[in-house]
Each structure stands twice: as C-alpha cells, then as structure tokens.
Design a protein around this motif. Sequence first.
Motif, PDB file in Angstrom:
ATOM      1  N   ALA A 180      -1.263  10.347  -0.510  1.00  0.00           N
ATOM      2  CA  ALA A 180       0.014   9.963   0.094  1.00  0.00           C
ATOM      3  C   ALA A 180      -0.045   8.629   0.825  1.00  0.00           C
ATOM      4  CB  ALA A 180       0.471  11.060   1.052  1.00  0.00           C
ATOM      5  N   GLU A 181      -1.161   8.319   1.491  1.00  0.00           N
ATOM      6  CA  GLU A 181      -1.204   7.116   2.305  1.00  0.00           C
ATOM      7  C   GLU A 181      -1.229   5.830   1.473  1.00  0.00           C
ATOM      8  OE1 GLU A 181      -4.613   6.803   4.791  1.00  0.00           O
ATOM      9  OE2 GLU A 181      -6.064   6.890   3.156  1.00  0.00           O
ATOM     10  N   LEU A 182      -1.408   5.961   0.149  1.00  0.00           N
ATOM     11  CA  LEU A 182      -1.416   4.775  -0.710  1.00  0.00           C
ATOM     12  C   LEU A 182      -0.021   4.370  -1.164  1.00  0.00           C
ATOM     13  CD1 LEU A 182      -4.536   5.481  -2.962  1.00  0.00           C
ATOM     14  CD2 LEU A 182      -4.388   4.015  -0.946  1.00  0.00           C
ATOM     15  N   ALA A 183       0.985   5.156  -0.832  1.00  0.00           N
ATOM     16  CA  ALA A 183       2.348   4.895  -1.297  1.00  0.00           C
ATOM     17  C   ALA A 183       2.854   3.489  -0.968  1.00  0.00           C
ATOM     18  CB  ALA A 183       3.298   5.951  -0.734  1.00  0.00           C
ATOM     19  N   PRO A 184       2.534   2.904   0.187  1.00  0.00           N
ATOM     20  CA  PRO A 184       3.088   1.573   0.497  1.00  0.00           C
ATOM     21  C   PRO A 184       2.451   0.428  -0.272  1.00  0.00           C
ATOM     22  CG  PRO A 184       2.452   2.767   2.500  1.00  0.00           C
ATOM     23  CD  PRO A 184       1.829   3.472   1.347  1.00  0.00           C
ATOM     24  N   TYR A 185       1.312   0.658  -0.932  1.00  0.00           N
ATOM     25  CA  TYR A 185       0.535  -0.451  -1.478  1.00  0.00           C
ATOM     26  C   TYR A 185       0.722  -0.620  -2.983  1.00  0.00           C
ATOM     27  CZ  TYR A 185      -1.817   0.323   2.973  1.00  0.00           C
ATOM     28  OH  TYR A 185      -2.088   0.515   4.307  1.00  0.00           O
ATOM     29  N   PRO A 186       0.819  -1.874  -3.439  1.00  0.00           N
ATOM     30  CA  PRO A 186       0.814  -2.098  -4.888  1.00  0.00           C
ATOM     31  C   PRO A 186      -0.560  -1.763  -5.462  1.00  0.00           C
ATOM     32  CG  PRO A 186       0.716  -4.189  -3.704  1.00  0.00           C
ATOM     33  CD  PRO A 186       0.949  -3.123  -2.667  1.00  0.00           C
ATOM     34  N   PHE A 187      -0.569  -1.215  -6.670  1.00  0.00           N
ATOM     35  CA  PHE A 187      -1.807  -0.879  -7.359  1.00  0.00           C
ATOM     36  C   PHE A 187      -2.186  -2.024  -8.301  1.00  0.00           C
ATOM     37  CE2 PHE A 187      -0.908   4.003  -7.254  1.00  0.00           C
ATOM     38  CZ  PHE A 187      -1.193   4.009  -5.890  1.00  0.00           C
ATOM     39  N   LEU A 188      -3.447  -2.439  -8.234  1.00  0.00           N
ATOM     40  CA  LEU A 188      -3.954  -3.492  -9.103  1.00  0.00           C
ATOM     41  C   LEU A 188      -5.013  -2.922 -10.042  1.00  0.00           C
ATOM     42  CD1 LEU A 188      -4.285  -6.403  -6.516  1.00  0.00           C
ATOM     43  CD2 LEU A 188      -2.396  -5.945  -8.093  1.00  0.00           C
ATOM     44  N   THR A 189      -5.051  -3.458 -11.249  1.00  0.00           N
ATOM     45  CA  THR A 189      -6.020  -3.030 -12.250  1.00  0.00           C
ATOM     46  C   THR A 189      -6.763  -4.270 -12.747  1.00  0.00           C
ATOM     47  OG1 THR A 189      -4.094  -3.016 -13.741  1.00  0.00           O
ATOM     48  CG2 THR A 189      -4.961  -0.894 -13.044  1.00  0.00           C
ATOM     49  N   ASN A 190      -8.034  -4.372 -12.385  1.00  0.00           N
ATOM     50  CA  ASN A 190      -8.851  -5.529 -12.721  1.00  0.00           C
ATOM     51  C   ASN A 190     -10.147  -5.097 -13.403  1.00  0.00           C
ATOM     52  OD1 ASN A 190      -7.049  -7.402 -11.360  1.00  0.00           O
ATOM     53  ND2 ASN A 190      -7.900  -6.641  -9.436  1.00  0.00           N
ATOM     54  N   SER A 191     -10.805  -6.039 -14.052  1.00  0.00           N
ATOM     55  CA  SER A 191     -11.959  -5.703 -14.891  1.00  0.00           C
ATOM     56  C   SER A 191     -13.246  -5.460 -14.122  1.00  0.00           C
ATOM     57  CB  SER A 191     -12.201  -6.822 -15.902  1.00  0.00           C
ATOM     58  OG  SER A 191     -12.632  -8.016 -15.248  1.00  0.00           O
ATOM     59  N   GLY A 201      -2.930  -4.719  -0.843  1.00  0.00           N
ATOM     60  CA  GLY A 201      -2.867  -3.985  -2.102  1.00  0.00           C
ATOM     61  C   GLY A 201      -4.188  -3.274  -2.286  1.00  0.00           C
ATOM     62  N   VAL A 202      -4.280  -2.413  -3.288  1.00  0.00           N
ATOM     63  CA  VAL A 202      -5.539  -1.715  -3.566  1.00  0.00           C
ATOM     64  C   VAL A 202      -5.845  -1.800  -5.055  1.00  0.00           C
ATOM     65  CG1 VAL A 202      -5.402  -0.139  -1.604  1.00  0.00           C
ATOM     66  CG2 VAL A 202      -4.398   0.533  -3.796  1.00  0.00           C
TER      67      VAL A 202
END
Length: 390
Positions: free
Chosen positions: A203-214, A187-188
């Motif tokens: 475009a290359e980030l399409a396969p990865y879940p997006f995380l939002t952290n502090s 993930g990223v």
Amino acid sequence: MFVNEYFLDLHIHLGSTASGKPVKITASKSLTLENIIVEARDNKGLDMIGIIDCHVPEVMMQLEQWKNEGNLVEENGGGVSFKGLTLLLGSEIEIYDENCKGPIHVLCFLPTIDKMRLFSEWFAKRVTNITLSSQRIYESGRVLQEKVHELDGLFIPAHIFTPFKSLYGKGVVKSITEVFDAYLVDGVELGLSSNTLMASSVAELAPYPFLTNSDAHSLNKIAREYQLVTMKEPTFAEFRKVLKGEDGRRVMKNFGLNPYLGKYYNTACEKCFTLRVNEERYCTNCGHSKFTKGVSERIKELGHVTIDTAFRPPYIHQIPLEFIPGVGPKTLYKLRAAFQTEMNILHNVTEKELVEIVGEKIGTLIMKARSGELSFKAGGAGKFGSVTPE
C-alpha cells in the motif's frame, strides 16, 4: 502542449573507464561509455539512458572532454546529449546505516556535470573508493536524500524487492519510512522479479511511479527492461515532470520481464536452485538447508491490500530476444541487419517480415512473446527463469 514518446532504460553500469580501470567489478569490461552509447542508441533503439556510475572522476573527465570537443551537449533542461542519445548522470550507492538491517541500493541522478561533480566531491568524503560503482556511503539514507535534492537531483530506490541489497530485501525493512523520508523519494525501481500487479499490493508504494530498468552488467542486457514515456524533449527536467505526472508527462508503459524469468521470483535452494514448494526445511533434491526467499513470497509478507492498478500504466511482459529459444548471435545479427533496432523488432515488425528473415518457428515465437502467449519455468536463488520450449 505537444509531447513525444521516448524509450528509457535508466540503470546501466560501466564496466571500465576509457583507460581500462574497473568501475563495476561484476560488470563486463566491454561496458565503456562509447560501447554503451552504440548499443543503446543503434542496436537497442533507446532515446534516453541512465549511466549510474558517473560519480567516478575519470568518467566525469571523459564527459568534459567530449563536451569540449563538441561531441556532447548539455541540455538546457539537464542531461547530456551525445549524437542523438540523452544520458542522465547517475550514481548507484549502497546504504547501510543505523536504520538498516541489511544493505540497500539506491539510484541518485543529477541534472548537470557540474552538479554531479559537486555530488562526487561530497560523496568522496563518505566512501572508501570513489572510483568504483555501488559503494557503501558512510552516511545515513536521509542525509543522502537531502544532499541529492539540495543539488536538484532525483532519488530512486533500486530493484526494491530483490533479496539482496534492496529496500524490502529478505525482510530487513517493512516500511520505506524506516530508512527514508517518504516525500524525498521520487520513484521506485521494481526489479526483474516483480511487476506492477505484485508491487501494487504494498500500500505505501501507491504514491510513487514504478520504473522498469535493466540493471545491465553487460551490453546485451541493456533494455531487457525499459519504459515508454511522454515528454516534450529528452531532458532531465522533462523526466522530472514524468515522475511527478505534470503537464501530460507520464510513464505510458512499463516493459519488463515476466517475473517468472527473473532470478529471484520463487524461493529456491541456494545450492541446486530447486524451487521450494511447501516450506520444506531441506531441499527435496539435494538436502541443502539454505534457501533464498523469492520476491513472490516476500511481497506476500509485505502486501496488506490489493490496490486498484487502473491509474498505473500497463505493464507489458516483454521477452528480450536473447530469452527466445533459437535466437542466438547469428539470428540476432540477421534481425538487426534487416530491422535495425531491437525496439523495432519487438514492437513494430510484422510476422510476415520476421518469417522471411528467420523462418516460421522463430518468427512465431517472437510474435507470441509480443502478445504474451509464451509459457515459462520460474527462476529462483540467482538462476534466471526460462521460456518453456513448445
């Protein structure tokens, strides 16, 4: 299968150990394990957090002590539970190998104390000081990935667009495959100055879940960004399923700062923080010649297509209470005394209830923050943006 909803913030630093030794040099010394747990569980209302300095030997000793005392329980699915709060054991590491033109920070999570100990022993042979956070590993990024996965861990590039110490940074890397094996990235983490819409143009980030952290460096910054996920229970194994989107586990919503509020949204003067508008060579305010490239500009360089974001969870521009004009320590104390946690204040409390405690002006601003109706002045060059007073 029945699943539940949980709030997660998976990037929290330790400022010091139980004995007072520094861990993250730039973090507040009040960021001890004990204080983080109280703030995250009781004040913020989080269900799972990532402590990303657990490779430090004294930190592991403290976790073992709590376990022996019966205060901490290792979950069957990985992760450790301390009185109602689940901790994921992580490490933030700096990579600067032959494939990088600048340092890159990554988050590595291990499922158990024993696996973290094995990782720490391996890491200690490849780092100058194992007792500190965010240290440079003298090993390639791909070898680090392989080791993390060998120990059943998770590998997540951190704050990927931030100008300094990130994957895409100020222009040092154009593709994730220059430094990492793409299939070993789980993930990223987007970082404070971007959101789902901005990141989806890469475009290359399409396969990865997006995380939002502090990326919290002080107690009050915990949960300034976080996510709501569905899991059967708060364990490492369940979170792995979230990242893979398996069995109904997934990120339901990302909550993050409006990118304008981040420190690096726009390109700005490094000396006086004046925003650059038309690619001026010199700052129009002070004449300084050096600018920090903003995340918005960097993403335009990287973005080649507009990816359909329909498959992504909604990204909610959540405004932390401390950003709202008029919400100082006394007001925050009143709010917490009345409504317990910030998750409850930000998501559940009615406008009428807020007005009764803090008055119409602040109550209205909190509701506008919830519904995305506030205006902002963009940040840049290391200075946070701000909510525009109305």
